[in-house]
Design a protein around this motif. Structure first.
Motif, PDB file in Angstrom:
ATOM      1  N   ALA A 143      37.034  -3.716 -85.314  1.00  0.00           N
ATOM      2  CA  ALA A 143      36.112  -3.918 -84.189  1.00  0.00           C
ATOM      3  C   ALA A 143      35.785  -5.383 -83.954  1.00  0.00           C
ATOM      4  O   ALA A 143      35.339  -5.749 -82.866  1.00  0.00           O
ATOM      5  N   SER A 144      36.008  -6.234 -84.952  1.00  0.00           N
ATOM      6  CA  SER A 144      35.731  -7.670 -84.772  1.00  0.00           C
ATOM      7  C   SER A 144      36.592  -8.267 -83.665  1.00  0.00           C
ATOM      8  O   SER A 144      36.195  -9.227 -83.012  1.00  0.00           O
ATOM      9  N   LYS A 145      37.797  -7.701 -83.479  1.00  0.00           N
ATOM     10  CA  LYS A 145      38.773  -8.239 -82.524  1.00  0.00           C
ATOM     11  C   LYS A 145      39.014  -9.723 -82.778  1.00  0.00           C
ATOM     12  O   LYS A 145      39.326 -10.486 -81.854  1.00  0.00           O
ATOM     13  N   ALA A 146      38.840 -10.152 -84.035  1.00  0.00           N
ATOM     14  CA  ALA A 146      39.047 -11.554 -84.382  1.00  0.00           C
ATOM     15  C   ALA A 146      40.514 -11.920 -84.187  1.00  0.00           C
ATOM     16  O   ALA A 146      41.399 -11.154 -84.572  1.00  0.00           O
ATOM     17  N   PRO A 147      40.803 -13.081 -83.598  1.00  0.00           N
ATOM     18  CA  PRO A 147      42.195 -13.494 -83.395  1.00  0.00           C
ATOM     19  C   PRO A 147      43.017 -13.541 -84.675  1.00  0.00           C
ATOM     20  O   PRO A 147      44.227 -13.353 -84.642  1.00  0.00           O
ATOM     21  N   ILE A 148      42.346 -13.794 -85.796  1.00  0.00           N
ATOM     22  CA  ILE A 148      42.994 -13.709 -87.104  1.00  0.00           C
ATOM     23  C   ILE A 148      42.221 -12.685 -87.924  1.00  0.00           C
ATOM     24  O   ILE A 148      41.072 -12.918 -88.306  1.00  0.00           O
ATOM     25  N   THR A 149      42.818 -11.538 -88.154  1.00  0.00           N
ATOM     26  CA  THR A 149      42.170 -10.464 -88.910  1.00  0.00           C
ATOM     27  C   THR A 149      42.956 -10.237 -90.192  1.00  0.00           C
ATOM     28  O   THR A 149      44.172 -10.020 -90.156  1.00  0.00           O
ATOM     29  N   ILE A 150      42.255 -10.297 -91.327  1.00  0.00           N
ATOM     30  CA  ILE A 150      42.906 -10.247 -92.633  1.00  0.00           C
ATOM     31  C   ILE A 150      42.361  -9.060 -93.417  1.00  0.00           C
ATOM     32  O   ILE A 150      41.152  -8.923 -93.587  1.00  0.00           O
ATOM     33  N   PHE A 151      43.263  -8.219 -93.896  1.00  0.00           N
ATOM     34  CA  PHE A 151      42.885  -7.077 -94.723  1.00  0.00           C
ATOM     35  C   PHE A 151      43.496  -7.251 -96.113  1.00  0.00           C
ATOM     36  O   PHE A 151      44.721  -7.287 -96.254  1.00  0.00           O
ATOM     37  N   ASP A 152      42.653  -7.345 -97.133  1.00  0.00           N
ATOM     38  CA  ASP A 152      43.104  -7.485 -98.509  1.00  0.00           C
ATOM     39  C   ASP A 152      42.829  -6.173 -99.242  1.00  0.00           C
ATOM     40  O   ASP A 152      41.714  -5.923 -99.678  1.00  0.00           O
ATOM     41  N   GLU A 153      43.854  -5.328 -99.352  1.00  0.00           N
ATOM     42  CA  GLU A 153      43.709  -4.006 -99.976  1.00  0.00           C
ATOM     43  C   GLU A 153      42.463  -3.289 -99.435  1.00  0.00           C
ATOM     44  O   GLU A 153      41.543  -2.960-100.175  1.00  0.00           O
ATOM     45  N   PRO A 154      42.420  -3.022 -98.135  1.00  0.00           N
ATOM     46  CA  PRO A 154      41.164  -2.588 -97.511  1.00  0.00           C
ATOM     47  C   PRO A 154      40.837  -1.108 -97.664  1.00  0.00           C
ATOM     48  O   PRO A 154      39.779  -0.657 -97.218  1.00  0.00           O
ATOM     49  N   TYR A 155      41.722  -0.337 -98.295  1.00  0.00           N
ATOM     50  CA  TYR A 155      41.604   1.117 -98.226  1.00  0.00           C
ATOM     51  C   TYR A 155      41.317   1.756 -99.580  1.00  0.00           C
ATOM     52  O   TYR A 155      41.563   2.952 -99.766  1.00  0.00           O
ATOM     53  N   ILE A 156      40.807   0.990-100.546  1.00  0.00           N
ATOM     54  CA  ILE A 156      40.551   1.535-101.875  1.00  0.00           C
ATOM     55  C   ILE A 156      39.620   2.749-101.756  1.00  0.00           C
ATOM     56  O   ILE A 156      38.545   2.685-101.157  1.00  0.00           O
ATOM     57  N   GLY A 157      40.037   3.860-102.334  1.00  0.00           N
ATOM     58  CA  GLY A 157      39.219   5.068-102.303  1.00  0.00           C
ATOM     59  C   GLY A 157      39.513   5.994-101.139  1.00  0.00           C
ATOM     60  O   GLY A 157      39.036   7.136-101.130  1.00  0.00           O
ATOM     61  N   LEU A 158      40.288   5.536-100.169  1.00  0.00           N
ATOM     62  CA  LEU A 158      40.633   6.405 -99.037  1.00  0.00           C
ATOM     63  C   LEU A 158      41.803   7.308 -99.416  1.00  0.00           C
ATOM     64  O   LEU A 158      42.755   6.877-100.074  1.00  0.00           O
ATOM     65  N   ASP A 159      41.748   8.553 -98.974  1.00  0.00           N
ATOM     66  CA  ASP A 159      42.861   9.459 -99.229  1.00  0.00           C
ATOM     67  C   ASP A 159      44.013   9.154 -98.269  1.00  0.00           C
ATOM     68  O   ASP A 159      43.875   8.363 -97.329  1.00  0.00           O
ATOM     69  N   ALA A 160      45.159   9.779 -98.514  1.00  0.00           N
ATOM     70  CA  ALA A 160      46.362   9.483 -97.736  1.00  0.00           C
ATOM     71  C   ALA A 160      46.184   9.718 -96.233  1.00  0.00           C
ATOM     72  O   ALA A 160      46.597   8.877 -95.425  1.00  0.00           O
TER      73      ALA A 160
END
Length: 285
Positions: A143-160
């Motif tokens: 939702a930030s819509k930041a021009p540079i968006t960085i995800f570092d292992e963002p899904y810990i704990g989420l199921d498949a």
């Protein structure tokens, strides 16, 4: 936004986290930032997002250093695997705060993602499960819509299924409004088809930067007798080779068609396997 990395280094006392790396990211793309634990990925992302200073060299974003630079930090959103938000804030408070910070904030998208992941807006961060906290991070990052968006292992704990939905929404948002997305993950097989370009770090050094399609089309695993394989790989760049009972398998830069013409068994090399072989080679060098 153009990202230029010039001879970038970072040291923590006697440990070298980044060792004189240089590359540039010039296009809005989905980049895969890959490597083993301790390769320097998180350190690089922290420097890029302006959270820490480098020890040597520099990162420039549109010609400016991101550290202590409000204009740039408003254009960069880094979501880590945890500890992104103050524990006493509620979900709706988190969204409100980030909506003030990011000029391109998409409140409609944030609300739809909250519904998608069944997040209670009145729940405090400290009461969220690990998966729900990850869902909140994903919500803020997209939702930030930041021009540079960085995800570092963002899904810990989420199921498949929840991870799959994240990948789908990320791709939809990227296609509707292209931006630079850097995704660092160990679940490479799940997302490798999303990557448009891949960077692989090993022990603080950059060992590969290449477009994903070129990697898929130019890296192959070939098998045959030792003589057949050795003859084929002569003069080629070899990633790895193994022998067993008079047979050899080699991972090499080449084409499927060329290998088949030589009567060899051939298949593509998944990006995850390529990362493993490259970082093993780096480690042993």
């Amino acid at each position: 936004m153009k990202i230029e990395v010039k001879n970038l280094s970072k040291k923590y006392r006697n440990k070298v986290a980044l060792n004189d790396i240089s590359f540039s990211l010039e296009e809005p793309k989905i980049y895969g930032l890959l490597g083993r634990n301790g390769a320097g990925k998180t350190t690089f992302m922290d420097i890029l997002s302006g959270q820490i200073l480098e020890s040597g060299g520099e990162i420039l974003i549109d010609g400016e250093n991101p550290f202590d630079n409000q204009r740039l930090t408003e254009s960069i959103c880094l979501i880590k695997e945890g500890q992104n938000f103050k524990k006493d804030l509620t979900v709706k408070n988190v969204l409100k705060i980030y909506s003030y910070f990011y000029p391109n904030w998409d409140q409609g998208l944030a609300e739809s993602l909250i519904d998608e992941y069944n997040l209670n807006p009145n729940s405090k961060v400290k009461t969220l499960s690990k998966g729900m906290e990850s869902a909140l991070g994903i919500t803020v990052g997209l939702a930030s819509k930041a021009p540079i968006t960085i995800f570092d292992e963002p899904y810990i704990g989420l199921d498949a299924p929840s991870r799959k939905r994240f990948y789908e929404i990320m791709l939809e948002e990227y296609q509707s409004a292209p931006r630079t997305i850097i995704l660092s993950t160990h679940l490479i097989d799940e997302v490798s088809l999303l990557f448009e370009e891949v960077l692989i770090l090993s022990e603080g050094s950059l060992v590969l930067q290449e477009e994903s399609e070129i990697l898929r089309n130019s890296t192959i695993a070939i098998s045959g007798t030792i003589d057949e394989v050795e003859q084929f790989i002569e003069g080629k760049e070899v990633i790895e080779k193994k022998t067993l009972a008079g047979m050899m398998t080699a991972y090499v830069y080449g084409t499927v068609e060329e290998a088949k013409m030589h009567g060899l068994d051939v298949e593509g090399v998944p990006i995850q396997e390529l990362m493993i072989y490259l970082t093993e080679r780096k480690k042993g060098a």
